[in-house]
Design a protein around this motif. Structure first.
Motif, PDB file in Angstrom:
ATOM      1  N   ALA A   1     -76.269  58.805  17.656  1.00 46.15           N
ATOM      2  CA  ALA A   1     -77.507  58.018  17.695  1.00 46.15           C
ATOM      3  C   ALA A   1     -77.715  57.353  19.046  1.00 46.15           C
ATOM      4  O   ALA A   1     -76.770  57.088  19.787  1.00 46.15           O
ATOM      5  CB  ALA A   1     -77.468  56.944  16.613  1.00 46.15           C
ATOM      6  N   ASN A   2     -78.959  57.074  19.353  1.00 49.51           N
ATOM      7  CA  ASN A   2     -79.287  56.236  20.514  1.00 49.51           C
ATOM      8  C   ASN A   2     -80.254  55.157  20.059  1.00 49.51           C
ATOM      9  O   ASN A   2     -80.921  55.299  19.024  1.00 49.51           O
ATOM     10  CB  ASN A   2     -79.851  57.071  21.662  1.00 49.51           C
ATOM     11  CG  ASN A   2     -81.241  57.588  21.370  1.00 49.51           C
ATOM     12  OD1 ASN A   2     -82.208  56.827  21.352  1.00 49.51           O
ATOM     13  ND2 ASN A   2     -81.365  58.893  21.104  1.00 49.51           N
TER      14      ASN A   2
ATOM     15  N   ARG B   1     -69.636  57.383  21.288  1.00 48.15           N
ATOM     16  CA  ARG B   1     -70.146  57.539  22.654  1.00 48.15           C
ATOM     17  C   ARG B   1     -70.516  56.188  23.286  1.00 48.15           C
ATOM     18  O   ARG B   1     -71.331  56.113  24.191  1.00 48.15           O
ATOM     19  CB  ARG B   1     -71.325  58.515  22.658  1.00 48.15           C
ATOM     20  CG  ARG B   1     -70.866  59.929  22.317  1.00 48.15           C
ATOM     21  CD  ARG B   1     -71.947  60.963  22.263  1.00 48.15           C
ATOM     22  NE  ARG B   1     -71.343  62.276  22.073  1.00 48.15           N
ATOM     23  CZ  ARG B   1     -71.015  62.797  20.880  1.00 48.15           C
ATOM     24  NH1 ARG B   1     -71.255  62.121  19.783  1.00 48.15           N
ATOM     25  NH2 ARG B   1     -70.455  63.985  20.819  1.00 48.15           N
ATOM     26  N   GLY B   2     -69.930  55.140  22.737  1.00 54.56           N
ATOM     27  CA  GLY B   2     -70.058  53.833  23.374  1.00 54.56           C
ATOM     28  C   GLY B   2     -71.295  53.044  22.993  1.00 54.56           C
ATOM     29  O   GLY B   2     -71.476  51.921  23.440  1.00 54.56           O
ATOM     30  N   LEU B   3     -72.180  53.646  22.170  1.00 47.31           N
ATOM     31  CA  LEU B   3     -73.466  53.001  21.898  1.00 47.31           C
ATOM     32  C   LEU B   3     -73.486  52.221  20.580  1.00 47.31           C
ATOM     33  O   LEU B   3     -74.550  51.788  20.140  1.00 47.31           O
ATOM     34  CB  LEU B   3     -74.589  54.045  21.876  1.00 47.31           C
ATOM     35  CG  LEU B   3     -74.760  54.905  23.122  1.00 47.31           C
ATOM     36  CD1 LEU B   3     -76.077  55.670  23.054  1.00 47.31           C
ATOM     37  CD2 LEU B   3     -74.722  54.060  24.396  1.00 47.31           C
ATOM     38  N   GLY B   4     -72.327  52.045  19.956  1.00 46.20           N
ATOM     39  CA  GLY B   4     -72.302  51.423  18.638  1.00 46.20           C
ATOM     40  C   GLY B   4     -73.017  50.084  18.581  1.00 46.20           C
ATOM     41  O   GLY B   4     -73.884  49.860  17.725  1.00 46.20           O
ATOM     42  N   LEU B   5     -72.677  49.178  19.480  1.00 48.00           N
ATOM     43  CA  LEU B   5     -73.287  47.845  19.421  1.00 48.00           C
ATOM     44  C   LEU B   5     -74.752  47.884  19.840  1.00 48.00           C
ATOM     45  O   LEU B   5     -75.584  47.186  19.255  1.00 48.00           O
ATOM     46  CB  LEU B   5     -72.498  46.861  20.283  1.00 48.00           C
ATOM     47  CG  LEU B   5     -71.109  46.510  19.744  1.00 48.00           C
ATOM     48  CD1 LEU B   5     -70.402  45.552  20.691  1.00 48.00           C
ATOM     49  CD2 LEU B   5     -71.194  45.904  18.358  1.00 48.00           C
ATOM     50  N   ALA B   6     -75.079  48.690  20.836  1.00 48.46           N
ATOM     51  CA  ALA B   6     -76.484  48.812  21.246  1.00 48.46           C
ATOM     52  C   ALA B   6     -77.305  49.374  20.080  1.00 48.46           C
ATOM     53  O   ALA B   6     -78.437  48.931  19.842  1.00 48.46           O
ATOM     54  CB  ALA B   6     -76.607  49.707  22.482  1.00 48.46           C
TER      55      ALA B   6
ATOM     56  N   ASN C   1     -65.545  53.936  14.174  1.00 47.33           N
ATOM     57  CA  ASN C   1     -66.418  52.895  13.648  1.00 47.33           C
ATOM     58  C   ASN C   1     -66.640  51.781  14.667  1.00 47.33           C
ATOM     59  O   ASN C   1     -65.793  51.514  15.516  1.00 47.33           O
ATOM     60  CB  ASN C   1     -65.779  52.288  12.402  1.00 47.33           C
ATOM     61  CG  ASN C   1     -65.873  53.224  11.207  1.00 47.33           C
ATOM     62  OD1 ASN C   1     -66.961  53.583  10.786  1.00 47.33           O
ATOM     63  ND2 ASN C   1     -64.723  53.638  10.689  1.00 47.33           N
ATOM     64  N   VAL C   2     -67.789  51.157  14.537  1.00 43.30           N
ATOM     65  CA  VAL C   2     -68.044  49.956  15.314  1.00 43.30           C
ATOM     66  C   VAL C   2     -66.982  48.912  14.956  1.00 43.30           C
ATOM     67  O   VAL C   2     -66.596  48.781  13.792  1.00 43.30           O
ATOM     68  CB  VAL C   2     -69.455  49.424  15.011  1.00 43.30           C
ATOM     69  CG1 VAL C   2     -69.619  47.983  15.451  1.00 43.30           C
ATOM     70  CG2 VAL C   2     -70.498  50.306  15.680  1.00 43.30           C
TER      71      VAL C   2
END
Lengths: 318, 318
Positions: free
Chosen positions: A190-191, A219-224, A256-257
């Motif tokens: 997701a983005n 891909r590092g975007l969990g919190l965003a 997981n986040v």
């Protein structure tokens, strides 16, 4: 969203999924007593919904062989909603018999993933959800049922998943009688733009039946992505302590986040989670003790709270 | 913002700060030839602004002893804006003599940090910036000058930094003649709510003189904070390849936002960066070669692009 934010309730509900989603992917099996100590620590930190296990055949998933025992113990923790994953009616019967307060059923957003994962089409899964709801209505009307669409933001088999199909699936699940339906980024594809758009559409379609955002940090975007979901109006968030549940497709990457980092983000923004960050970080200890040598992720536990951050209110002073 | 997004330009400008911000914190010194190979790879990936060095006494910062040589080489890369950090007029003179296209001057947002870091009050730093601008106006009017407010979102010495003071400082810097002024989360204390609010205020105050968001990932919020800055209207983002420049206060924590992950976030959202992600990931190789054993961060390099992600357009197909 069956969770009512604000007022006496926190602004968002953090649903801890580590004991299920985190543990089921590990080869290591956490002993039942260790699970209980971990649940006590998570509950002490203020978590009020925990996905404690899944009801699947122990032969397929020995990590969850003690599911009924874990549910029975979790029920003793005051104010906790005991959530259990069930893939089918048989699992739902077992979970309800064990005393779970809420069931969560994953339904694949892509036909390919559905067939590969549970050997059922999406339509067959919706029918299975309907059977679970009917069973619940008769045998345990107080038990809540959620069904989240997995691979909602992209599929490792099918690639992109058409948004129309995801929205329609949520609507069909609500029509089948679930209490809420959310979206899972199972594959970490997701983005934030997509998250705002797709959750926006789901909220327009099913309103307050919209359930959790279950984001991965592959891909590092969990919190965003969680920020984007919050912007779109989502108020329930799944995450896992220490990011437990590394994605097998991304060695070294947290799946997981990370609950601690998610709670920090919200609390720092002034969004109340009801969770005590220091106690939450302390809950990593019983998790590690029960899983010697396990990879644990998360930034706030390493960096500590910022100077001036008020741990009592969860906010930086001014 | 002096950068004009859209049209023939990308939608956002990614300003790579690894060769300066990343290297200056390491005990290891990257050999000049390795720096050059790294710059070539960064440029080949499409980066069009790189902070290549700082002009500070070599005795204090031996990592930057080759600054003039590095600037001269970077100038040979077509279309590249060669950015150099300068803490004072002496540094600015050296940077301009070496041929830097743009100077960046850090100005502390808190009085305590300013005194501890450069032994000047904030007012004295604004006066120094004014002297640099006057020197530039006379000797090299084609050179751009930016001054970013560091510790803008919180200070490890002072704690919270009053937002009024940060906004006023940006206004004073613009009044002193800088081309743009941005905000740096030097200490990794920012949260998305604060970023939207503070950048929103800065944009209302100084309009298109608003410069870069320079976020750190110390507490895991780097990308969420960049998303928030983008939402607020920021179009220039500092980041560092592989997150080079670990925060000394957070062992194991990446300091700077990881360029690869930031570019992935934007491209996945359909925000054009002008950068080729595969070539960008490939640029990690010469960086590692020049810094044997260095800690390198980043998720997209580990996980790979999602299935169906179109590397040419930078977007998932439908």
């Amino acid at each position: 969203m069956r969770f009512s934010p604000g007022g006496a309730n926190p602004d968002v509900l953090i649903s801890e999924c580590g004991p299920r989603d985190g543990l089921q992917i590990l080869a290591q099996i956490m002993p039942t007593d260790a699970k209980k100590r971990w649940l006590v620590a998570l509950h002490a930190a203020g978590l009020r919904e925990i996905e404690v296990c899944s009801f699947v055949p122990a032969k397929l998933m020995p990590q969850m062989a003690d599911a009924a025992d874990v549910v029975a113990f979790a029920r003793t923790l005051p104010g906790l909603t005991v959530l259990a994953l069930v893939p089918n009616l048989r699992g739902a019967e077992a979970a309800i018999a064990a005393g779970a307060h809420k069931l969560t059923i994953p339904v694949s957003g892509s036909e390919e993933h559905s067939l590969a994962n549970v050997r059922k089409t999406r339509a067959e899964m919706v029918a299975e959800v309907r059977r679970i709801v009917e069973y619940r209505n008769v045998s345990a009307p107080h038990v809540a049922v959620e069904a989240n669409v997995s691979v909602a933001f992209g599929c490792t088999i099918a690639g992109p998943v058409p948004e129309d199909e995801v929205v329609r699936l949520c609507a069909e699940l609500v029509e089948a009688g679930v209490d809420d339906s959310g979206l899972s980024d199972t594959t970490g594809m997701a983005n934030p733009g997509q998250v705002r758009r797709l959750f926006g559409r789901v909220i327009r379609e099913i309103g307050d039946r919209t359930g959790a955002a279950h984001m991965h940090n592959t891909r590092g975007l969990g919190l965003a992505n969680n920020l984007a979901a919050y912007d779109a109006g989502v108020r329930i968030f799944d995450s896992s302590l220490g990011g437990l549940g590394g994605c097998p497709h991304a060695p070294g990457a947290s799946g997981n986040v990370v609950t601690e980092d998610l709670v920090f983000m919200f609390e720092a923004m002034g969004v109340r989670t009801g969770i005590d960050l220091e106690k939450l970080v302390a809950a990593r200890r019983p998790m590690r003790d029960g899983l010697p040598g396990v990879d644990v992720h998360g930034m706030i536990a390493e960096a500590g709270l910022p100077k001036g951050f008020n741990a009592a209110t969860g906010r930086a002073s001014p």
